[in-house]
Write a protein that holds these residues in place. Structure first.
Motif, PDB file in Angstrom:
ATOM      1  N   PRO A 147    -104.543  61.193  68.211  1.00  0.00           N
ATOM      2  CA  PRO A 147    -104.464  60.785  69.618  1.00  0.00           C
ATOM      3  C   PRO A 147    -105.353  61.699  70.469  1.00  0.00           C
ATOM      4  O   PRO A 147    -105.324  62.925  70.301  1.00  0.00           O
ATOM      5  N   VAL A 148    -106.116  61.116  71.364  1.00  0.00           N
ATOM      6  CA  VAL A 148    -107.096  61.888  72.136  1.00  0.00           C
ATOM      7  C   VAL A 148    -106.442  62.990  72.955  1.00  0.00           C
ATOM      8  O   VAL A 148    -107.002  64.085  73.091  1.00  0.00           O
ATOM      9  N   ASP A 149    -105.257  62.737  73.500  1.00  0.00           N
ATOM     10  CA  ASP A 149    -104.637  63.747  74.367  1.00  0.00           C
ATOM     11  C   ASP A 149    -104.300  65.020  73.608  1.00  0.00           C
ATOM     12  O   ASP A 149    -104.289  66.112  74.186  1.00  0.00           O
ATOM     13  N   LEU A 150    -104.053  64.928  72.317  1.00  0.00           N
ATOM     14  CA  LEU A 150    -103.760  66.125  71.533  1.00  0.00           C
ATOM     15  C   LEU A 150    -105.010  66.984  71.328  1.00  0.00           C
ATOM     16  O   LEU A 150    -104.903  68.192  71.120  1.00  0.00           O
ATOM     17  N   ILE A 151    -106.177  66.375  71.386  1.00  0.00           N
ATOM     18  CA  ILE A 151    -107.424  67.103  71.164  1.00  0.00           C
ATOM     19  C   ILE A 151    -107.867  67.829  72.428  1.00  0.00           C
ATOM     20  O   ILE A 151    -108.333  68.967  72.374  1.00  0.00           O
ATOM     21  N   HIS A 152    -107.672  67.210  73.579  1.00  0.00           N
ATOM     22  CA  HIS A 152    -108.271  67.725  74.811  1.00  0.00           C
ATOM     23  C   HIS A 152    -107.381  68.678  75.595  1.00  0.00           C
ATOM     24  O   HIS A 152    -107.888  69.481  76.374  1.00  0.00           O
ATOM     25  N   HIS A 153    -106.081  68.615  75.422  1.00  0.00           N
ATOM     26  CA  HIS A 153    -105.202  69.487  76.189  1.00  0.00           C
ATOM     27  C   HIS A 153    -104.882  70.746  75.387  1.00  0.00           C
ATOM     28  O   HIS A 153    -104.258  70.669  74.325  1.00  0.00           O
ATOM     29  N   HIS A 154    -105.324  71.874  75.905  1.00  0.00           N
ATOM     30  CA  HIS A 154    -105.162  73.130  75.161  1.00  0.00           C
ATOM     31  C   HIS A 154    -103.685  73.450  74.896  1.00  0.00           C
ATOM     32  O   HIS A 154    -103.338  74.047  73.884  1.00  0.00           O
ATOM     33  N   HIS A 155    -102.800  73.054  75.842  1.00  0.00           N
ATOM     34  CA  HIS A 155    -101.388  73.351  75.638  1.00  0.00           C
ATOM     35  C   HIS A 155    -100.790  72.494  74.526  1.00  0.00           C
ATOM     36  O   HIS A 155     -99.659  72.735  74.091  1.00  0.00           O
ATOM     37  N   GLU A 156    -101.576  71.491  74.068  1.00  0.00           N
ATOM     38  CA  GLU A 156    -101.112  70.635  72.985  1.00  0.00           C
ATOM     39  C   GLU A 156    -101.626  71.105  71.615  1.00  0.00           C
ATOM     40  O   GLU A 156    -101.442  70.416  70.620  1.00  0.00           O
ATOM     41  N   TRP A 157    -102.290  72.266  71.588  1.00  0.00           N
ATOM     42  CA  TRP A 157    -102.902  72.733  70.343  1.00  0.00           C
ATOM     43  C   TRP A 157    -101.907  72.801  69.200  1.00  0.00           C
ATOM     44  O   TRP A 157    -102.181  72.351  68.091  1.00  0.00           O
ATOM     45  N   GLN A 158    -100.728  73.355  69.455  1.00  0.00           N
ATOM     46  CA  GLN A 158     -99.724  73.464  68.405  1.00  0.00           C
ATOM     47  C   GLN A 158     -99.232  72.085  67.973  1.00  0.00           C
ATOM     48  O   GLN A 158     -98.915  71.881  66.809  1.00  0.00           O
ATOM     49  N   ASP A 159     -99.199  71.142  68.907  1.00  0.00           N
ATOM     50  CA  ASP A 159     -98.806  69.778  68.552  1.00  0.00           C
ATOM     51  C   ASP A 159     -99.847  69.131  67.637  1.00  0.00           C
ATOM     52  O   ASP A 159     -99.495  68.418  66.697  1.00  0.00           O
ATOM     53  N   MET A 160    -101.138  69.391  67.916  1.00  0.00           N
ATOM     54  CA  MET A 160    -102.197  68.850  67.068  1.00  0.00           C
ATOM     55  C   MET A 160    -102.106  69.461  65.669  1.00  0.00           C
ATOM     56  O   MET A 160    -102.227  68.754  64.661  1.00  0.00           O
ATOM     57  N   LEU A 161    -101.881  70.754  65.618  1.00  0.00           N
ATOM     58  CA  LEU A 161    -101.749  71.435  64.333  1.00  0.00           C
ATOM     59  C   LEU A 161    -100.566  70.872  63.546  1.00  0.00           C
ATOM     60  O   LEU A 161    -100.678  70.593  62.345  1.00  0.00           O
ATOM     61  N   ALA A 162     -99.458  70.668  64.236  1.00  0.00           N
ATOM     62  CA  ALA A 162     -98.263  70.132  63.571  1.00  0.00           C
ATOM     63  C   ALA A 162     -98.488  68.708  63.083  1.00  0.00           C
ATOM     64  O   ALA A 162     -97.947  68.301  62.044  1.00  0.00           O
ATOM     65  N   ARG A 163     -99.305  67.948  63.807  1.00  0.00           N
ATOM     66  CA  ARG A 163     -99.583  66.555  63.442  1.00  0.00           C
ATOM     67  C   ARG A 163    -100.425  66.477  62.165  1.00  0.00           C
ATOM     68  O   ARG A 163    -100.247  65.574  61.344  1.00  0.00           O
ATOM     69  N   VAL A 164    -101.328  67.423  61.996  1.00  0.00           N
ATOM     70  CA  VAL A 164    -102.280  67.401  60.889  1.00  0.00           C
ATOM     71  C   VAL A 164    -101.745  68.101  59.642  1.00  0.00           C
ATOM     72  O   VAL A 164    -102.006  67.688  58.510  1.00  0.00           O
ATOM     73  N   LEU A 165    -100.992  69.166  59.853  1.00  0.00           N
ATOM     74  CA  LEU A 165    -100.624  70.065  58.760  1.00  0.00           C
ATOM     75  C   LEU A 165     -99.935  69.398  57.573  1.00  0.00           C
ATOM     76  O   LEU A 165    -100.277  69.702  56.417  1.00  0.00           O
ATOM     77  N   PRO A 166     -98.962  68.493  57.759  1.00  0.00           N
ATOM     78  CA  PRO A 166     -98.304  67.913  56.575  1.00  0.00           C
ATOM     79  C   PRO A 166     -99.273  67.187  55.643  1.00  0.00           C
ATOM     80  O   PRO A 166     -99.156  67.281  54.414  1.00  0.00           O
ATOM     81  N   TRP A 167    -100.235  66.466  56.225  1.00  0.00           N
ATOM     82  CA  TRP A 167    -101.228  65.772  55.412  1.00  0.00           C
ATOM     83  C   TRP A 167    -102.134  66.777  54.702  1.00  0.00           C
ATOM     84  O   TRP A 167    -102.441  66.612  53.505  1.00  0.00           O
ATOM     85  N   VAL A 168    -102.557  67.790  55.429  1.00  0.00           N
ATOM     86  CA  VAL A 168    -103.455  68.793  54.849  1.00  0.00           C
ATOM     87  C   VAL A 168    -102.766  69.541  53.714  1.00  0.00           C
ATOM     88  O   VAL A 168    -103.364  69.803  52.673  1.00  0.00           O
ATOM     89  N   LYS A 169    -101.493  69.875  53.904  1.00  0.00           N
ATOM     90  CA  LYS A 169    -100.755  70.579  52.847  1.00  0.00           C
ATOM     91  C   LYS A 169    -100.737  69.780  51.551  1.00  0.00           C
ATOM     92  O   LYS A 169    -100.946  70.335  50.465  1.00  0.00           O
ATOM     93  N   VAL A 170    -100.476  68.487  51.660  1.00  0.00           N
ATOM     94  CA  VAL A 170    -100.436  67.640  50.467  1.00  0.00           C
ATOM     95  C   VAL A 170    -101.788  67.661  49.760  1.00  0.00           C
ATOM     96  O   VAL A 170    -101.869  67.811  48.528  1.00  0.00           O
ATOM     97  N   GLY A 171    -102.867  67.516  50.525  1.00  0.00           N
ATOM     98  CA  GLY A 171    -104.200  67.525  49.930  1.00  0.00           C
ATOM     99  C   GLY A 171    -104.490  68.815  49.181  1.00  0.00           C
ATOM    100  O   GLY A 171    -105.025  68.793  48.063  1.00  0.00           O
TER     101      GLY A 171
END
Length: 351
Positions: free
Chosen positions: A265-289
Motif C-alpha cells: 500500500p502506498v501510504d505505508l511507503i511514504h509516511h515515515h511514522h508507518e515504517w514499522q508497519d511496512m516492515l511488519a507487513r513484509v517481514l513474514p513473507w521475507v522470513k519464509v523465503g
C-alpha cells in the motif's frame, strides 16, 4: 559494502513508443537511462544517505522492459538489446543518453519468444549474437518472458517448457554447455493480482526444467502485501505461496528480493511514522523465503525505475534501508548480507 543490482530496467526517450505498457499519462514516460539510474541510486558521492551511505552499486543486471513483441515479431526486443549493446560499446545515438557509467553493466537479460518453443528461442539467440557477438558472448546471461499477464496454460505448455529447457543447453557464445555458462530464465509471476493458479503452474514448470535450466524468481513471486500480518496464518494466498515456495526451493532456482514497493500500500511507503508497519507487513513473507532458500540463493534487486511509481524518486535508497531493516530482523551476519547484495548475483548469473 558492494551491491549488484539484479533488476534494472532502462529505456531512453526515443524508445518510449516501443514499450508495451507506456501511455501518455504514465509516470515513467521520460528517459530512464543509466545516467538517471546512477543519479538516483547510491552512486552520488558525498550525498548523505544515512544508514545506507556505506553501500555502493558495483554492477547492474539490465532486465528487458516489456517492449512490444510477439512470437512472430521480434523487432522491438532486438532493438532494445542493440541499445544496451550500444551503451556498453559507447556508440549511443542522439537522445539515447551517455555511456559514462557503462562499466556498471554486468549482464543483459533480454526478452525471448519462449512460448514459441526451443527452435524459435535458439534462432532468436542467434539473431542477438549476430547483432553484436562481442557483447553477447560476455554479457548475455539469460532471458525473460513475462508469464504474469498471460492466460492459464502458458507456462505448462510443452513448447514453453522446452523453450525454457533449451536455455540450459545454451550459452551466449554457443561454445560451451557447461553449467556455469548456461543461460538462466527469469520467471515473472504475480500472486497478488494474478492469483494462486500462477504458483501452481510455476511449480510444474520448475519441476520440468529443474535438471537443466536455472530459474530466477522475480520479485519474490509478487506476494500480496496488502494482506495484514494478523491475517496471514489463515490466508489462502499466504499458505499457497508458502507451499509453492517450498517446492521452488527444492529446485535449481534463486529468489529475487525485489519489487516490494509495487505490492505494498502506498501510504505505508511514504509516511515515515508507518515504517514499522511496512516492515511488519513484509517481514513474514521475507522470513519464509530466507528459511527456504537460505542466504546463498536470494539476490537483491531495486526494480528501478518501476519502484519509483509508488516509492518516489528516492525509492532506491528507501528500499536499501528497508532491506537493511529486514536483515537486522533476520540477524544476518555481514557475510550473509554481502551474499544477498552481491555474491549470490555473481553466482546466479555467472558474472
Amino acid at each position: 559494502m558492494k551491491i549488484i543490482d539484479s533488476h534494472v530496467h532502462l529505456f531512453a526517450t526515443p524508445h518510449l513508443q516501443n514499450l508495451a505498457w507506456m501511455t501518455d499519462d504514465n509516470p515513467l514516460r521520460a528517459s530512464h537511462t543509466l545516467d538517471e539510474y546512477c543519479h538516483h541510486s547510491l552512486m552520488l558521492p558525498g550525498c548523505d544517505h544515512g544508514v545506507v551511505e556505506a553501500y555502493s552499486v558495483d554492477g547492474v543486471v539490465v532486465i528487458e522492459a516489456d517492449v512490444k513483441s510477439s512470437l512472430n515479431d521480434w523487432s522491438h526486443a532486438i532493438a532494445e538489446y542493440e541499445w544496451v549493446c550500444r551503451i556498453i560499446d559507447n556508440k549511443l545515438l542522439a537522445g539515447e543518453g551517455s555511456s559514462s557509467h557503462a562499466g556498471l553493466v554486468s549482464a543483459i537479460v533480454p526478452w525471448a519468444p519462449v512460448p514459441a518453443g526451443p527452435q524459435a528461442v535458439t534462432e532468436y539467440l542467434a539473431c542477438l549474437r549476430l547483432r553484436n557477438p562481442t557483447v553477447t558472448d560476455k554479457y548475455l546471461k539469460g532471458v525473460r518472458y513475462l508469464a504474469q499477464d498471460k492466460p492459464s496454460g502458458t507456462m505448462t505448455s510443452p513448447l514453453f517448457i522446452d523453450g525454457v529447457r533449451v536455455l540450459g543447453s545454451s550459452s551466449s557464445s554457443s561454445s560451451s554447455s557447461s553449467l556455469s555458462n548456461r543461460l538462466v530464465f527469469e520467471l515473472g509471476i504475480d500472486l497478488r493480482l494474478g492469483g494462486t493458479w500462477q504458483l501452481d503452474e510455476a511449480v510444474i514448470l520448475l519441476d520440468a526444467v529443474n535438471s537443466v535450466t536455472r530459474i530466477i524468481i522475480n520479485h519474490y513471486g509478487k506476494p500480496d502485501l496488502y494482506l495484514s500480518p494478523n491475517d496471514l496464518l489463515t490466508s489462502d494466498k499466504f499458505i499457497h505461496w508458502t507451499k509453492a515456495m517450498t517446492k521452488f526451493a527444492a529446485t535449481n532456482s534463486y529468489l529475487k528480493l525485489s519489487g516490494f514497493f509495487s505490492e505494498l500500500p502506498v501510504d505505508l511507503i511514504h509516511h515515515h511514522h508507518e515504517w514499522q508497519d511496512m516492515l511488519a507487513r513484509v517481514l513474514p513473507w521475507v522470513k519464509v523465503g530466507f528459511e527456504l532458500f537460505g542466504t546463498d540463493r536470494i539476490i537483491w534487486g531495486s526494480d528501478w525505475p518501476v519502484c519509483t511509481i509508488n516509492g518516489g524518486k528516492h525509492s532506491f535508497n528507501k528500499f536499501v534501508a528497508l532491506t537493511l531493516a529486514l536483515f537486522d530482523e533476520l540477524d544476518l551476519s555481514d557475510r550473509e548480507r554481502q551474499a544477498v547484495f552481491y555474491d549470490n548475483a555473481k553466482r546466479a548469473y555467472n558474472l
